[in-house]
Design an enzyme around this catalytic site. Structure first.
Site, PDB file in Angstrom:
ATOM      1  N   THR A  24      -5.862  10.638 -10.139  1.00 50.28           N
ATOM      2  CA  THR A  24      -6.020  12.094 -10.147  1.00 50.28           C
ATOM      3  C   THR A  24      -5.939  12.684 -11.546  1.00 50.28           C
ATOM      4  OG1 THR A  24      -5.167  12.314  -7.915  1.00 50.28           O
ATOM      5  CG2 THR A  24      -4.921  14.233  -9.315  1.00 50.28           C
ATOM      6  N   THR A 101      -1.556   7.895  -8.478  1.00 50.78           N
ATOM      7  CA  THR A 101      -0.174   7.887  -7.977  1.00 50.78           C
ATOM      8  C   THR A 101      -0.026   7.053  -6.709  1.00 50.78           C
ATOM      9  OG1 THR A 101      -0.522   9.914  -6.718  1.00 50.78           O
ATOM     10  CG2 THR A 101       0.345  10.151  -8.956  1.00 50.78           C
ATOM     11  N   ASP A 102      -1.109   6.901  -5.946  1.00 49.48           N
ATOM     12  CA  ASP A 102      -0.971   6.266  -4.631  1.00 49.48           C
ATOM     13  C   ASP A 102      -0.403   4.856  -4.707  1.00 49.48           C
ATOM     14  OD1 ASP A 102      -1.827   8.494  -3.302  1.00 49.48           O
ATOM     15  OD2 ASP A 102      -3.911   7.847  -3.149  1.00 49.48           O
ATOM     16  N   GLN A 285      13.606   0.002   6.953  1.00 48.32           N
ATOM     17  CA  GLN A 285      12.737   1.183   6.934  1.00 48.32           C
ATOM     18  C   GLN A 285      13.447   2.388   6.322  1.00 48.32           C
ATOM     19  OE1 GLN A 285      11.004   1.884  10.836  1.00 48.32           O
ATOM     20  NE2 GLN A 285      10.412  -0.244  11.045  1.00 48.32           N
ATOM     21  N   CYS A 286      14.767   2.272   6.111  1.00 47.77           N
ATOM     22  CA  CYS A 286      15.511   3.387   5.509  1.00 47.77           C
ATOM     23  C   CYS A 286      15.147   3.515   4.034  1.00 47.77           C
ATOM     24  CB  CYS A 286      17.020   3.159   5.604  1.00 47.77           C
ATOM     25  SG  CYS A 286      17.622   3.089   7.289  1.00 47.77           S
TER      26      CYS A 286
HETATM   27  N1  ASP Z   1      -5.813   8.876  -4.758  1.00 46.88           N
HETATM   28  C1  ASP Z   1      -5.318   9.150  -6.093  1.00 46.88           C
HETATM   29  C2  ASP Z   1      -5.054   7.799  -6.758  1.00 46.88           C
HETATM   30  O1  ASP Z   1      -4.081   7.177  -6.448  1.00 46.88           O
HETATM   31  C3  ASP Z   1      -4.070   9.953  -6.022  1.00 46.88           C
HETATM   32  C4  ASP Z   1      -3.436  10.279  -7.344  1.00 46.88           C
HETATM   33  O2  ASP Z   1      -3.751   9.765  -8.388  1.00 46.88           O
HETATM   34  O3  ASP Z   1      -2.537  11.148  -7.337  1.00 46.88           O
HETATM   35  O4  ASP Z   1      -5.852   7.349  -7.553  1.00 46.88           O
END
Ligand code: ASP
Length: 350
Positions: A24, A101-102, A285-286
């Protein structure tokens, strides 16, 4: 991901290398939604006001090709990143990876296990809102990462810099899909924080020499993840364990590591899979706390079935570590021992 361009500000005193992989932070809106976009170095230079630029270390920016939405990341992309680090390691004091971020926590974990002990920091960052959009966090995150990367007290390890926090990469998790504080390390203290001053809260891991840049022979279909839940069918578990090529299963259980009995079929299925050499790791899972396999009879049976308790390791660290260890040829007891080895600060035993 191979290098496409080198559009950065080439200076005689270049100190930080920024590897732009997509995500992103550099995306642009399209009719299908946000897509990765090239030319980040020029756009960044447009957005950095001169006063900020002067206070930052010199950097070069290398754009990798193809740029990806990190949701499309595969283990081989980690090899490509390590290869670029290997090429540039001697020439820079610190490294920043701009990443979606993913899957940032997976990449940070994988890099920590692949590279081993470090003599320079490798900091991943990204953004929730692309550079240039109103309220974008891109510049703040990148500027913080640039300053941290050359700070004398920065821990020499793989970290994630996000929303004024420095987190150990293999302890970090994406904890918010919308909020700007998108990353935290719920089971481990932050390594640093950017207030008015940069503060490093931990010395981090012992610094090493040059890292290990050996590529990993990642095996496809080797690692699977299964979260238990009310109504989980034993047939599903058996079919996952029977999948061709499977070498390790991460089982996400309840609480302190407690699985459902699955009509008496869980333990025999796991036992039989362990006998076939499949490593089975039990994670909770916690969000916080750790697995104590044996606190309850339901969990205790897992140890007897050859299941390894994953203590307080994150899901991202466990999956990445298994990929790296399997790709380095480990199996059986050697794999289990290496998995439980806390050398990169990824697991607290006991
Ligand atoms: N889908 C994007 C990625 O991981 C989300 C992000 O970067 O925030 O490339």
């Amino acid at each position: 991901m191979t290098p496409l361009t080198d559009l950065g500000l080439k200076g005689a005193r270049a100190r930080v290398l920024v590897l732009y992989t997509g995500g992103t932070i550099g995306m642009r809106a399209s009719s299908q939604g946000y897509v990765p976009a090239p030319g980040f170095a020029a756009r960044l230079a447009d957005h950095l006001v001169a006063d900020t630029r002067k206070a930052l270390p010199d950097y070069d920016l290398e754009e990798l090709h193809p740029l990806i939405d990190s949701a499309d990341l595969a283990p081989n992309d980690w090899n490509r990143l390590v290869a670029r680090l290997a090429v540039h390691w001697a020439a820079y004091d610190g490294f920043i990876v701009l990443h979606g971020t993913d899957t940032m926590a997976y990449t940070a974990s994988a890099l920590s296990f692949m590279l081993g002990a470090l003599d320079k920091p490798v900091l991943l960052t990204g953004a929730q809102i692309p550079l240039g959009e109103p309220r974008s966090d891109a510049l703040d995150n990148l500027v913080t990462a640039l300053q941290m990367a050359v700070h004398p007290d920065v821990p020499r390890e793989v970290g994630i810099v996000f929303h004024q926090r420095l987190l150990r990469g293999n302890r970090a998790r994406k904890v918010h899909s919308q909020g700007m504080a998108a990353f935290d390390s719920p089971n481990a203290p932050w390594l640093g924080e950017a207030g008015i001053q940069l503060r490093f809260l931990s010395q981090g891991l012992p610094a090493g020499a040059a890292p290990d840049f050996t590529p990993v022979n990642f095996l496809s279909e080797a690692v699977a993840l299964l979260a238990v839940h009310p109504g989980l069918s034993p047939v599903l578990l058996e079919s996952v364990l029977g999948q061709a090529g499977l070498k390790a299963l991460v089982l996400m259980t309840y609480g302190a590591g407690n699985p459902p009995g699955l009509e008496g079929r869980l333990v025999p299925a796991l036992h039989e899979a362990s006998r076939r050499g499949i490593a089975i790791v039990n994670l909770t899972q916690c969000l916080q706390g750790h697995v104590i396999q044996g606190a309850y009879a339901t969990g205790g049976a897992l140890s007897a079935a050859g299941v390894t308790g994953g203590h307080d390791m994150t899901l991202e660290a466990a999956i990445s570590k298994l990929h790296v260890l399997l790709g380095r040829g480990l199996a059986g007891e050697a794999l289990k021992a290496a998995f439980l080895c806390p050398a990169r600060g990824d697991i607290t035993l006991g």
